[in-house]
Design a protein around this motif. Structure first.
Motif, PDB file in Angstrom:
ATOM      1  N   SER A 113     -47.572 -15.995 100.477  1.00 42.84           N
ATOM      2  CA  SER A 113     -48.253 -17.287 100.336  1.00 42.84           C
ATOM      3  C   SER A 113     -49.436 -17.152  99.380  1.00 42.84           C
ATOM      4  O   SER A 113     -49.971 -18.163  98.916  1.00 42.84           O
ATOM      5  N   LEU A 114     -49.830 -15.927  99.070  1.00 42.51           N
ATOM      6  CA  LEU A 114     -50.913 -15.719  98.096  1.00 42.51           C
ATOM      7  C   LEU A 114     -50.546 -16.333  96.751  1.00 42.51           C
ATOM      8  O   LEU A 114     -51.434 -16.712  95.972  1.00 42.51           O
ATOM      9  N   GLN A 149     -49.829 -21.286  92.408  1.00 38.01           N
ATOM     10  CA  GLN A 149     -48.438 -21.563  92.029  1.00 38.01           C
ATOM     11  C   GLN A 149     -47.877 -22.637  92.960  1.00 38.01           C
ATOM     12  O   GLN A 149     -48.421 -22.902  94.029  1.00 38.01           O
ATOM     13  N   GLU A 150     -46.727 -23.204  92.573  1.00 39.37           N
ATOM     14  CA  GLU A 150     -46.117 -24.256  93.388  1.00 39.37           C
ATOM     15  C   GLU A 150     -45.216 -23.705  94.481  1.00 39.37           C
ATOM     16  O   GLU A 150     -44.794 -24.434  95.377  1.00 39.37           O
ATOM     17  N   SER A 151     -44.868 -22.417  94.388  1.00 35.98           N
ATOM     18  CA  SER A 151     -44.054 -21.784  95.430  1.00 35.98           C
ATOM     19  C   SER A 151     -44.452 -20.318  95.499  1.00 35.98           C
ATOM     20  O   SER A 151     -45.323 -19.857  94.742  1.00 35.98           O
TER      21      SER A 151
END
Ligand SMILES: Nc1nc(=O)c2c([nH]1)NC[C@@H]1CN(c3ccc(C(=O)N[C@@H](CCC(=O)O)C(=O)O)cc3)CN21
Ligand SMILES: CC(C)C(=O)C(=O)O
Ligand SMILES: [Mg+2]
Length: 302
Positions: A47-48, A55-57
């Protein structure tokens, strides 16, 4: 230092009915605070990619980035067990690559175990990593690395077929040697059934109260992003508000000239006479030399 939490501690916590407290961390400062605050497990989450990198993902996150953050978190964690997420494409191609990359997270990132997303299709991969003496945490349900397959961040296992498949996946991961399982974005009834069907602990995020433990992204529980509020996130603080207020006060004092005051400034050695150098107009090339001729900013001692 309190006794270090290990994968065996976590199994004992499930057996004795005590909840496991897990939270993400991405740097040594947060790791130290959350460790001293009582975390059993610190997850260096991919998730970092979203909360640190914007970032978007989670898909662009690399092994080198996971190692960098894992090493920082491991230095800050004294008691908590540190888990490193295997990033997208670090374990999907082959069990061999997975072992190599899991090994890097341990030897270079200093984590105590690794986590990877997926079900029975990764049982061989889990077995291979465990064979290398690296403990593996599984991750089922809303698995963010499958965002394109899922068609978004959608709760998984809502109908009976999907629920049955997830239970089978959970049993397969336990049989493959996982020491714990994250259940993310799963109906609480299914999470309860899986939790009761496994000897290894389940750790939920958006999976209800029946899991053996809970995990949240630290920035979410601290209330740092006012634009991200999925149903499962509870904000236990309002750091967005606190940080905004502190920054505004700092900027206001800088603009008013009230910061820094004497308490936050240094004094030269007593008896030093300060002289303002005679201004020299440097030509383009001679700038360095001209500055040298001016000499230091301190005059001769009185
Ligand atoms: N800051 C942060 N927190 C997270 O929990 C998190 C990340 N980033 N990045 C990686 C993934 C992405 N996650 C997400 C992102 C969005 C939803 C979301 O919008 N969920 C809907 C559920 C929709 C449904 O009903 O199916 C929600 O309203 O909760 C869920 C998980 C969880 N992970
Ligand atoms: C939310 C947790 C389980 C995670 O995988 C992450 O932070 O990357
Ligand atoms: Mg993750």
């Amino acid at each position: 230092m309190k006794d270090k939490v290990t994968i065996h501690t976590l199994k004992r916590l499930k057996q004795s009915g005590q909840k496991i407290c897990m939270v993400t961390a991405y740097d040594a400062t947060f790791a130290r605070i959350l460790d001293e605050g009582g975390a059993d497990v610190l997850l260096v989450g991919d998730s970092l990619g979203m909360v640190i990198q914007g970032q978007e993902s989670t898909l662009p996150v690399t092994m080198d980035q996971m190692i960098y953050h894992s090493a920082a978190v491991s230095r800050g964690a004294k008691r908590a067990h540190v888990v490193g997420d295997m990033p997208f494409m670090s374990y999907q191609v082959s069990p061999q690559e997975a072992v190599r990359n899991a090994g890097r997270l341990v030897s270079e990132g200093n984590v105590g175990s690794v986590k990877l997303e997926g079900g029975a299709e990764f049982a061989d991969t889990v077995r291979a990593i465990v064979r290398a003496s690296i403990p593996v945490m599984g991750h089922l349900g809303l698995t963010p690395q499958s965002v394109h397959k899922m068609g978004g961040y959608v709760v998984q296992g809502r109908d009976e077929d999907a629920a049955r498949r997830m239970l089978d996946d959970a049993l397969a991961l336990e049989a493959a040697g996982c020491y714990a399982l994250v259940l993310e974005g799963v109906p609480l009834e299914l999470a309860r059934t899986i939790t009761q069907s496994l000897k290894i602990p389940t750790i939920g995020i958006g999976a209800g109260k029946h899991c053996d433990g809970q995990v949240l992204v630290c920035y979410d529980l601290l209330g740092m992003n006012p634009d991200f509020k999925p149903k499962f996130v509870k904000r236990f603080a309002n750091l967005h508000g606190n940080i905004t207020e502190a920054a505004n006060t700092y900027f206001a004092e800088v603009r008013a000239g009230t910061f820094p005051d004497e308490d936050h400034s240094f004094k030269a050695t007593k008896g030093i006479r300060l002289v303002t150098p005679t201004p020299v107009v440097p030509d383009a090339e001679g700038a360095g030399e001209a500055a040298e001729k001016v000499g230091g900013i301190y005059g001769a001692p009185v």
